[in-house]
Design a protein around this motif. Structure first.
Motif, PDB file in Angstrom:
ATOM      1  N   SER A  53      71.595  14.948 -73.357  1.00  0.00           N
ATOM      2  CA  SER A  53      71.278  15.187 -71.951  1.00  0.00           C
ATOM      3  C   SER A  53      72.211  14.370 -71.064  1.00  0.00           C
ATOM      4  O   SER A  53      72.299  13.141 -71.206  1.00  0.00           O
ATOM      5  CB  SER A  53      69.818  14.800 -71.676  1.00  0.00           C
ATOM      6  N   ASP A  74      68.178  12.186 -80.133  1.00  0.00           N
ATOM      7  CA  ASP A  74      68.708  12.254 -78.769  1.00  0.00           C
ATOM      8  C   ASP A  74      70.040  11.514 -78.754  1.00  0.00           C
ATOM      9  O   ASP A  74      70.082  10.276 -78.833  1.00  0.00           O
ATOM     10  CB  ASP A  74      67.715  11.617 -77.796  1.00  0.00           C
ATOM     11  N   THR A 120      65.254   8.077 -70.827  1.00  0.00           N
ATOM     12  CA  THR A 120      64.285   8.845 -70.039  1.00  0.00           C
ATOM     13  C   THR A 120      63.917  10.155 -70.730  1.00  0.00           C
ATOM     14  O   THR A 120      62.724  10.476 -70.881  1.00  0.00           O
ATOM     15  CB  THR A 120      64.837   9.129 -68.634  1.00  0.00           C
ATOM     16  N   THR A 121      64.913  10.927 -71.156  1.00  0.00           N
ATOM     17  CA  THR A 121      64.625  12.179 -71.855  1.00  0.00           C
ATOM     18  C   THR A 121      64.004  11.906 -73.215  1.00  0.00           C
ATOM     19  O   THR A 121      63.115  12.638 -73.661  1.00  0.00           O
ATOM     20  CB  THR A 121      65.905  13.011 -72.018  1.00  0.00           C
ATOM     21  N   SER A 164      62.919  14.710 -62.785  1.00  0.00           N
ATOM     22  CA  SER A 164      61.886  15.154 -63.720  1.00  0.00           C
ATOM     23  C   SER A 164      61.962  16.656 -63.962  1.00  0.00           C
ATOM     24  O   SER A 164      61.777  17.124 -65.101  1.00  0.00           O
ATOM     25  CB  SER A 164      60.493  14.767 -63.203  1.00  0.00           C
ATOM     26  N   ILE A 200      63.122  20.067 -72.149  1.00  0.00           N
ATOM     27  CA  ILE A 200      61.917  20.060 -72.992  1.00  0.00           C
ATOM     28  C   ILE A 200      61.378  21.479 -73.145  1.00  0.00           C
ATOM     29  O   ILE A 200      60.994  21.907 -74.235  1.00  0.00           O
ATOM     30  CB  ILE A 200      60.829  19.154 -72.394  1.00  0.00           C
ATOM     31  N   CYS A 257      71.575   8.720 -75.601  1.00  0.00           N
ATOM     32  CA  CYS A 257      70.253   8.675 -74.956  1.00  0.00           C
ATOM     33  C   CYS A 257      70.210   7.807 -73.712  1.00  0.00           C
ATOM     34  O   CYS A 257      69.287   7.917 -72.902  1.00  0.00           O
ATOM     35  CB  CYS A 257      69.200   8.198 -75.951  1.00  0.00           C
ATOM     36  N   ARG A 267      65.117  17.347 -66.243  1.00  0.00           N
ATOM     37  CA  ARG A 267      64.912  16.918 -67.631  1.00  0.00           C
ATOM     38  C   ARG A 267      63.825  17.756 -68.317  1.00  0.00           C
ATOM     39  O   ARG A 267      63.900  18.030 -69.509  1.00  0.00           O
ATOM     40  CB  ARG A 267      64.579  15.438 -67.686  1.00  0.00           C
ATOM     41  N   GLN A 268      62.811  18.168 -67.550  1.00  0.00           N
ATOM     42  CA  GLN A 268      61.750  18.985 -68.125  1.00  0.00           C
ATOM     43  C   GLN A 268      62.286  20.336 -68.576  1.00  0.00           C
ATOM     44  O   GLN A 268      61.766  20.938 -69.528  1.00  0.00           O
ATOM     45  CB  GLN A 268      60.621  19.178 -67.115  1.00  0.00           C
ATOM     46  N   GLN A 293      72.157  19.588 -72.300  1.00  0.00           N
ATOM     47  CA  GLN A 293      71.835  19.689 -70.878  1.00  0.00           C
ATOM     48  C   GLN A 293      72.872  18.927 -70.059  1.00  0.00           C
ATOM     49  O   GLN A 293      73.212  17.790 -70.388  1.00  0.00           O
ATOM     50  CB  GLN A 293      70.452  19.102 -70.595  1.00  0.00           C
TER      51      GLN A 293
END
Length: 299
Positions: free
Chosen positions: A174, A106, A113-114, A87, A94, A109, A90-91, A205
């Motif tokens: 991501s 995304d 989750t992201t 978390s 964001i 993907c 991934r945050q 990411q």
């Protein structure tokens, strides 16, 4: 292609991870879904699966991501292999968003989750998750349905999405680039540039390339066929080659990174949305003020 048995993952980490994972629960979940029937809802006849994706194992899974096994086990495994936590990592992506997004794409993907986090962070935005594996999309849709989030899930190749020019103001990927050849990463960034409106942002990411180069053993943790190519490359350089400006990378807990780029605003590439050209699954309202959904770029 057989699963390698000499990786650190197979010898040490996999048994530890399995200790914490409810394998019986995963098996029941997998058996509760008709994966072929459900994945057929997403399959597009015009999507060609590239050999670099279909001919390799990823994370020790035979057949890579083109299986229901991958879709079921991806989330339970990933939560234990992203320090300090999935978390937090991934945050960080964001938090790196510097536009006020109307439409978000995304790429790669996976199980979404992201993608879900993006929709939660920007509830008014239209969010589309695109992936080569229809099995991963089945899992992603199930997660978004459970969370009550309206997300479009689309089968497609991030190198050539089939979506219209200048139809998004935020494009992200991501944990994708370490799983593809460097030439494909550059192709995806060029596609992202095409898809973005002027002033739009791309965010990539993934693992920290500097750290991966310095600590060779990290490249042996999992069965990742392209990890060394990724480690020896440069997301920043590829972004620049694709045409992005204001390119910068932020380290995330030393082992991860987020790289951002902006599609420059010039007289040559200013575009407006065209209702007749964009994919019918994506809304195409007129834009506010600056003629771009990226009207709220934050310095």
């Amino acid at each position: 292609m057989a699963v390698r048995q000499d990786t650190i993952w197979e010898r040490f980490l996999s048994p530890v991870a399995r200790f914490f994972i409810d394998e019986d629960g995963l098996r029941r979940y997998q058996q509760s879904i008709d994966w072929e029937k459900e994945s057929d809802r997403f399959r597009r006849a015009d999507v060609i699966i590239p050999s670099y994706y279909s001919s390799q194992n990823f994370h020790g899974i035979k057949g890579g991501y083109l299986t229901s096994d991958a879709a079921v086990t991806y989330d339970p495994i990933t939560q234990y292999v992203l320090p300090p936590s999935e978390s937090v990592v991934r945050q960080a992506l964001i938090d790196a968003v510097k536009v006020k997004p109307r439409r978000i794409l995304d790429l790669g993907c996976g199980t979404g989750t992201t993608t879900l986090m993006l929709k939660q962070a920007f509830p008014e935005a239209e969010v589309i998750g695109l992936d080569l594996s229809p099995y991963m999309l089945v899992r992603a849709e199930d997660k978004s349905r459970t969370a009550g989030l309206d997300i479009v899930w689309r089968h497609g190749n991030a190198e050539k999405t089939g979506l219209s020019d200048a139809s998004f103001d935020l494009v992200i990927a991501s944990l994708l680039f370490h799983e593809i050849p460097d030439a494909v990463s550059l192709a995806i960034l060029r596609e992202s540039f095409r898809l973005l409106v002027t002033g739009g942002q791309v965010l990539i990411q993934d693992g920290n390339q500097k750290t991966l180069r310095q600590l060779e053993w990290l490249n042996d943790l999992f069965e990742e066929p392209y990890i060394r190519e990724y480690a020896n490359g440069s997301v920043e350089a590829n972004m620049g080659a694709a045409g992005f400006e204001a390119v910068r990378t932020q380290d995330v807990w030393w082992i991860n990174q987020v790289t951002s780029g902006i599609k420059p605003i010039t007289s040559e590439n200013i575009r407006q949305y065209s209702a007749s050209s964009i994919d019918t699954t994506i809304d195409n309202n007129n834009l506010e003020e600056l003629g771009s959904p990226a009207f709220g770029i934050i310095a």
